[in-house]
Design an enzyme around this catalytic site. Structure first.
Site, PDB file in Angstrom:
ATOM      1  N   GLU A  25       1.149  -0.914  -0.134  1.00  0.00           N
ATOM      2  CA  GLU A  25       0.009   0.260  -0.256  1.00  0.00           C
ATOM      3  C   GLU A  25       1.200   1.207  -0.313  1.00  0.00           C
ATOM      4  OE1 GLU A  25      -0.972   2.025   2.920  1.00  0.00           O
ATOM      5  OE2 GLU A  25      -1.248   0.470   4.784  1.00  0.00           O
ATOM      6  N   LYS A  85      -5.096  10.860   1.329  1.00  0.00           N
ATOM      7  CA  LYS A  85      -5.749   9.448   1.265  1.00  0.00           C
ATOM      8  C   LYS A  85      -6.401   8.847   1.049  1.00  0.00           C
ATOM      9  CE  LYS A  85      -7.571   7.349   5.437  1.00  0.00           C
ATOM     10  NZ  LYS A  85      -7.585   7.471   6.946  1.00  0.00           N
ATOM     11  N   VAL A 105      -5.778   0.626   2.758  1.00  0.00           N
ATOM     12  CA  VAL A 105      -5.353  -0.761   2.891  1.00  0.00           C
ATOM     13  C   VAL A 105      -7.327  -1.982   1.927  1.00  0.00           C
ATOM     14  CG1 VAL A 105      -6.354  -3.234   4.010  1.00  0.00           C
ATOM     15  CG2 VAL A 105      -4.667  -1.823   5.431  1.00  0.00           C
ATOM     16  N   ASP A 141     -11.613  -0.841   5.137  1.00  0.00           N
ATOM     17  CA  ASP A 141     -11.121  -2.002   5.185  1.00  0.00           C
ATOM     18  C   ASP A 141     -11.861  -2.857   5.721  1.00  0.00           C
ATOM     19  OD1 ASP A 141      -8.861   0.445   5.113  1.00  0.00           O
ATOM     20  OD2 ASP A 141      -8.089  -0.298   6.589  1.00  0.00           O
ATOM     21  N   LYS A 158      -3.793  -1.657  15.771  1.00  0.00           N
ATOM     22  CA  LYS A 158      -3.325  -0.697  16.405  1.00  0.00           C
ATOM     23  C   LYS A 158      -4.360  -1.004  18.006  1.00  0.00           C
ATOM     24  CE  LYS A 158      -0.191   2.444  14.390  1.00  0.00           C
ATOM     25  NZ  LYS A 158      -0.293   2.006  13.028  1.00  0.00           N
TER      26      LYS A 158
HETATM   27  N1  PSU Z   1      -3.051   1.608  10.470  1.00  0.00           N
HETATM   28  C1  PSU Z   1      -1.940   1.839  11.085  1.00  0.00           C
HETATM   29  N2  PSU Z   1      -1.099   2.206   9.941  1.00  0.00           N
HETATM   30  C2  PSU Z   1      -1.632   2.724   9.043  1.00  0.00           C
HETATM   31  C3  PSU Z   1      -3.492   2.677   8.738  1.00  0.00           C
HETATM   32  C4  PSU Z   1      -3.741   2.146   9.410  1.00  0.00           C
HETATM   33  O1  PSU Z   1      -1.368   1.301  11.721  1.00  0.00           O
HETATM   34  O2  PSU Z   1      -1.346   4.223   8.284  1.00  0.00           O
HETATM   35  C5  PSU Z   1      -3.584   3.195   7.533  1.00  0.00           C
HETATM   36  C6  PSU Z   1      -4.205   1.891   6.521  1.00  0.00           C
HETATM   37  O3  PSU Z   1      -3.672   3.004   4.936  1.00  0.00           O
HETATM   38  C7  PSU Z   1      -5.366   1.572   6.841  1.00  0.00           C
HETATM   39  C8  PSU Z   1      -6.114   3.114   6.895  1.00  0.00           C
HETATM   40  O4  PSU Z   1      -6.568   1.203   5.624  1.00  0.00           O
HETATM   41  O5  PSU Z   1      -5.349   3.813   7.750  1.00  0.00           O
HETATM   42  C9  PSU Z   1      -6.968   2.935   7.907  1.00  0.00           C
HETATM   43  O6  PSU Z   1      -7.665   4.536   7.965  1.00  0.00           O
HETATM   44  P1  PSU Z   1      -8.997   4.879   7.731  1.00  0.00           P
HETATM   45  O7  PSU Z   1      -9.579   4.228   9.666  1.00  0.00           O
HETATM   46  O8  PSU Z   1      -9.445   6.321   8.374  1.00  0.00           O
HETATM   47  O9  PSU Z   1     -10.040   3.785   7.217  1.00  0.00           O
END
Ligand code: PSU
Ligand code: MN
Length: 304
Positions: A25, A85, A105, A141, A158
């Site tokens: 990614e 993003k 992702v 995701d 995380k």
């Molecule tokens: N979790 C991490 N590092 C990241 C991301 C998630 O530990 O960089 C990034 C990934 O690209 C994931 C995105 O797909 O954040 C999810 O963001 P959101 O919660 O806004 O969908």
């Protein structure tokens, strides 16, 4: 060539002969890490994939095209420009406007599937955020995992997220979450979240066979291979929990919301751990790239 999807010649060549390819990614490059570590890490991941005998395909958006297999110059540009993003819902607008975007992702899975790539390595997946019962903040995701047939190798998620709710959501949506040599869900910086997994494999060959069966049966979605951070790089769970709580409280106080939440928390954790979180992040990414490449190689061999 497809006007909107551009597959690099080496990725296209590998796919044409059924060789192993691993998607990577780029929101990691645009939002996950600061420069120059972002570009260094992205290029190191490609090298690791090659070292295991697979072809890397870093995915990103540039010049009105969804690119599968960014070249080194494009990765460097992505790492030093203000890229958007890009998750699933952002793809159309960012492509239409011709701007640059780092794919999450969800968007990377979408691109990988479109190109015919089945294995993808990332750091951690997005999930159900803490307080989601109030905010409805659930990462796209998870929906992508439910609908798109790509295996995502990650170090879990995380604990800025509600990991128990994340696992429940994936179970509801029929997504296998398989421990790679582990019986518990990894919490990214910490190898063990304490949450039990019911599914486990020990080897890349075993994982590849599960992929073959999943899609052979016509089960449409993806799969999570949960690969814990190597023991010598992990950060102790209780310490991390305190940092996460501080970062989350600050985000809430500042009114950070929507797509800005994850990048904000990542940045804050880097500060709170004096950079240790960044070192751990790079280590687990490399470990995931190696495991994904081994799974891709084993999966390619199944057809021989
Ligand atoms: N979790 C991490 N590092 C990241 C991301 C998630 O530990 O960089 C990034 C990934 O690209 C994931 C995105 O797909 O954040 C999810 O963001 P959101 O919660 O806004 O969908
Ligand atoms: Mn969100």
């Amino acid at each position: 060539m497809d006007e909107l999807l551009e597959i690099s010649p080496d990725v296209e060549g590998a796919l044409a002969v059924g060789a192993a390819v691993v998607a990577l990614e780029s929101s990691l490059i645009s939002h996950g890490m600061a420069r120059p570590r972002n570009v260094e890490t992205a290029l190191a991941l490609e090298e690791i994939v090659r070292g295991e005998g697979a072809v890397p395909a870093t995915v990103g958006v540039a010049g009105g095209r969804l690119k599968v297999g960014l070249d080194t110059g494009e990765i460097e540009t992505m790492g030093s420009t203000d890229a958007a993003k890009v998750s699933r819902r952002d793809l159309a607008l960012v492509l239409a406007q011709g701007s640059m975007g780092g794919t999450t992702v969800a968007a990377t899975m979408f691109a990988a599937a479109k190109a015919g790539i089945r294995v993808f390595a990332t750091g951690g997946i997005g999930g159900v955020h803490r307080g989601a019962e109030r905010t409805f903040d659930v990462s796209a995701d998870l929906e992508e995992l439910a609908r798109t047939p790509v295996c995502v190798v990650c170090a879990g998620a995380k604990n800025i997220l509600d990991l128990a709710k994340t696992l429940e959501y994936l179970e509801t949506r029929g997504v296998p979450v398989i421990g790679y040599g582990t019986a518990t869900f990894p919490a990214f910086y910490t190898a063990d979240s304490g949450l039990a997994l019911t599914q486990r494999v020990e080897t890349a060959a075993e994982a590849a066979r599960v992929l073959e069966v999943q899609w052979g049966l016509g089960l449409a979605g993806g799969m999570v291979i949960a690969n814990p951070i190597p023991a010598d790089h992990g950060i102790e769970g209780a310490a991390m929990e305190r940092f996460v709580e501080a970062a989350a409280a600050e985000a809430e106080a500042l009114g950070v919301h929507g797509k800005d939440v994850t990048p904000y928390l990542l940045d804050k954790l880097g500060e709170l751990t004096a950079g240790r979180s960044l070192q751990a992040n790079a280590a687990l990414l490399k470990n995931n790239a190696a495991v994904a490449a081994r799974i891709a190689v084993a999966y390619a061999r199944l057809d021989d």
